[in-house]
Design a protein around this motif. Sequence first.
Motif, mmCIF file in Angstrom:
data_model
loop_
_atom_site.group_PDB
_atom_site.id
_atom_site.type_symbol
_atom_site.label_atom_id
_atom_site.label_comp_id
_atom_site.label_asym_id
_atom_site.label_seq_id
_atom_site.Cartn_x
_atom_site.Cartn_y
_atom_site.Cartn_z
ATOM 1 N N ARG A 139 30.349 43.119 39.009
ATOM 2 C CA ARG A 139 29.752 43.687 40.221
ATOM 3 C C ARG A 139 30.299 45.104 40.361
ATOM 4 N NH1 ARG A 139 29.261 41.333 46.360
ATOM 5 N NH2 ARG A 139 28.668 43.302 47.315
ATOM 6 N N ARG A 140 29.398 46.043 40.482
ATOM 7 C CA ARG A 140 29.769 47.455 40.562
ATOM 8 C C ARG A 140 29.881 47.904 42.014
ATOM 9 N NH1 ARG A 140 27.102 52.399 37.234
ATOM 10 N NH2 ARG A 140 27.850 54.079 38.570
ATOM 11 N N PHE A 141 30.926 48.697 42.277
ATOM 12 C CA PHE A 141 31.136 49.288 43.595
ATOM 13 C C PHE A 141 31.260 50.796 43.414
ATOM 14 C CE2 PHE A 141 32.864 45.024 43.838
ATOM 15 C CZ PHE A 141 32.441 44.567 45.069
ATOM 16 N N ASP A 142 30.365 51.548 44.046
ATOM 17 C CA ASP A 142 30.436 53.009 44.013
ATOM 18 C C ASP A 142 30.991 53.496 45.342
ATOM 19 O OD1 ASP A 142 29.310 53.610 41.413
ATOM 20 O OD2 ASP A 142 27.419 52.839 42.214
ATOM 21 N N LEU A 143 32.209 54.026 45.298
ATOM 22 C CA LEU A 143 32.890 54.510 46.490
ATOM 23 C C LEU A 143 33.200 55.990 46.315
ATOM 24 C CD1 LEU A 143 35.507 51.632 46.839
ATOM 25 C CD2 LEU A 143 33.251 51.760 47.898
ATOM 26 N N GLY A 195 35.670 56.583 43.647
ATOM 27 C CA GLY A 195 35.263 56.350 42.262
ATOM 28 C C GLY A 195 34.407 55.112 42.113
ATOM 29 N N THR A 196 34.196 54.726 40.867
ATOM 30 C CA THR A 196 33.410 53.542 40.538
ATOM 31 C C THR A 196 34.357 52.425 40.119
ATOM 32 O OG1 THR A 196 31.545 54.895 39.827
ATOM 33 C CG2 THR A 196 31.600 52.619 39.045
ATOM 34 N N TYR A 197 34.156 51.257 40.706
ATOM 35 C CA TYR A 197 35.014 50.093 40.462
ATOM 36 C C TYR A 197 34.153 48.921 40.025
ATOM 37 C CZ TYR A 197 38.393 52.795 43.141
ATOM 38 O OH TYR A 197 39.224 53.788 43.591
ATOM 39 N N TYR A 198 34.765 48.011 39.280
ATOM 40 C CA TYR A 198 34.074 46.807 38.835
ATOM 41 C C TYR A 198 34.906 45.574 39.155
ATOM 42 C CZ TYR A 198 30.719 49.587 36.249
ATOM 43 O OH TYR A 198 29.731 50.471 35.922
ATOM 44 N N LEU A 199 34.271 44.627 39.823
ATOM 45 C CA LEU A 199 34.827 43.290 39.986
ATOM 46 C C LEU A 199 34.303 42.497 38.799
ATOM 47 C CD1 LEU A 199 36.305 41.068 41.551
ATOM 48 C CD2 LEU A 199 34.177 40.694 42.828
ATOM 49 N N ARG A 200 35.193 41.909 38.032
ATOM 50 C CA ARG A 200 34.808 41.236 36.790
ATOM 51 C C ARG A 200 35.266 39.791 36.805
ATOM 52 N NH1 ARG A 200 35.166 44.418 31.331
ATOM 53 N NH2 ARG A 200 33.115 44.954 32.135
ATOM 54 N N LEU A 233 39.813 43.374 38.894
ATOM 55 C CA LEU A 233 39.229 44.541 39.538
ATOM 56 C C LEU A 233 39.720 45.751 38.768
ATOM 57 C CD1 LEU A 233 37.588 45.802 41.846
ATOM 58 C CD2 LEU A 233 39.691 45.852 43.198
ATOM 59 N N GLY A 234 38.768 46.598 38.356
ATOM 60 C CA GLY A 234 39.136 47.768 37.579
ATOM 61 C C GLY A 234 38.409 49.009 38.051
ATOM 62 N N LYS A 235 38.980 50.151 37.692
ATOM 63 C CA LYS A 235 38.383 51.440 38.029
ATOM 64 C C LYS A 235 37.824 52.057 36.757
ATOM 65 C CE LYS A 235 39.076 55.842 40.311
ATOM 66 N NZ LYS A 235 39.977 56.723 41.047
ATOM 67 N N HIS A 236 36.597 52.589 36.858
ATOM 68 C CA HIS A 236 35.944 53.195 35.713
ATOM 69 C C HIS A 236 36.332 54.658 35.575
ATOM 70 C CE1 HIS A 236 32.667 55.106 33.416
ATOM 71 N NE2 HIS A 236 32.753 53.994 32.722
ATOM 72 N N TYR A 237 36.681 55.039 34.353
ATOM 73 C CA TYR A 237 36.981 56.425 34.016
ATOM 74 C C TYR A 237 36.040 56.854 32.893
ATOM 75 C CZ TYR A 237 41.299 55.986 36.650
ATOM 76 O OH TYR A 237 42.215 55.799 37.648
ATOM 77 N N PHE A 281 43.689 50.803 44.320
ATOM 78 C CA PHE A 281 42.449 50.185 44.764
ATOM 79 C C PHE A 281 42.416 50.226 46.285
ATOM 80 C CE2 PHE A 281 43.539 48.188 40.714
ATOM 81 C CZ PHE A 281 42.400 48.491 39.986
ATOM 82 N N PRO A 282 41.367 50.807 46.865
ATOM 83 C CA PRO A 282 41.274 50.867 48.325
ATOM 84 C C PRO A 282 41.371 49.471 48.945
ATOM 85 C CG PRO A 282 39.574 52.221 47.303
ATOM 86 C CD PRO A 282 40.224 51.439 46.210
ATOM 87 N N LYS A 283 42.129 49.361 50.027
ATOM 88 C CA LYS A 283 42.335 48.061 50.681
ATOM 89 C C LYS A 283 41.025 47.423 51.101
ATOM 90 C CE LYS A 283 46.999 48.979 52.290
ATOM 91 N NZ LYS A 283 47.906 49.092 53.413
ATOM 92 N N SER A 284 40.088 48.252 51.577
ATOM 93 C CA SER A 284 38.794 47.702 52.008
ATOM 94 C C SER A 284 38.043 47.095 50.825
ATOM 95 C CB SER A 284 37.944 48.786 52.672
ATOM 96 O OG SER A 284 37.664 49.841 51.766
ATOM 97 N N LEU A 285 38.168 47.698 49.654
ATOM 98 C CA LEU A 285 37.523 47.164 48.456
ATOM 99 C C LEU A 285 38.172 45.847 48.044
ATOM 100 C CD1 LEU A 285 35.623 47.323 46.017
ATOM 101 C CD2 LEU A 285 37.359 48.741 44.889
ATOM 102 N N VAL A 286 39.490 45.807 48.060
ATOM 103 C CA VAL A 286 40.202 44.575 47.692
ATOM 104 C C VAL A 286 39.806 43.447 48.644
ATOM 105 C CG1 VAL A 286 42.479 43.481 47.500
ATOM 106 C CG2 VAL A 286 42.119 45.802 46.603
#
Length: 119
Positions: free
Chosen positions: A42-46, A49-54, A78-82, A95-100
Motif C-alpha cells: 500500500r503506497r502512501f504519498d506524504l 516522501g513516499t512510503y510503502y506498507l508491505r 513500513l519503508g520509505k522510497h528513495y 516515519f511520521p507518527k500519523s502514518l505509523v
Amino acid sequence: MIFEKTGLENLKADLNRLDEVLPDYGLERHGQWDYERVTYDRRFDLKEGTYYLRLQGYAVEGDVGAHKAVIQLMEPLLGKHYYPHGVEYGENEHFPKSLVSQCEKVLKDVKEAVEKFAL
C-alpha cells in the motif's frame, strides 16, 4: 520498520482469498510474486516522501503461479522510497507518527478480515 506482534504472522490463508480481500485495505499484489512468495503493498504519498506498507507471505502449500497456494503471512513492514534506489526499512528511517498510526489501524483491520477465512 517492522510491525511486530500484529498477529498476522500467525495466519495462513488461501492465496485467492487474500487477493480478493487485501485490496479492500489498499494492499495490492500486482506483479509482486514468484512461485513461492507474495508481496502486497500500500503506497502512501506524504509531504515527507513516499512510503510503502508491505505485507509479505510465502507458500507453505501449492504454487503461487498456479493461483493454488496456502500463504503463511509474515510480519508487516513500513519503508520509505528513495529514488532511484528503492525502499528502505532500516531502523534509522523516520516515519511520521500519523502514518505509523494509520498503518497500525490498517493492519488491525486486515487481521480481523483475514482471521475470518484463515486456515
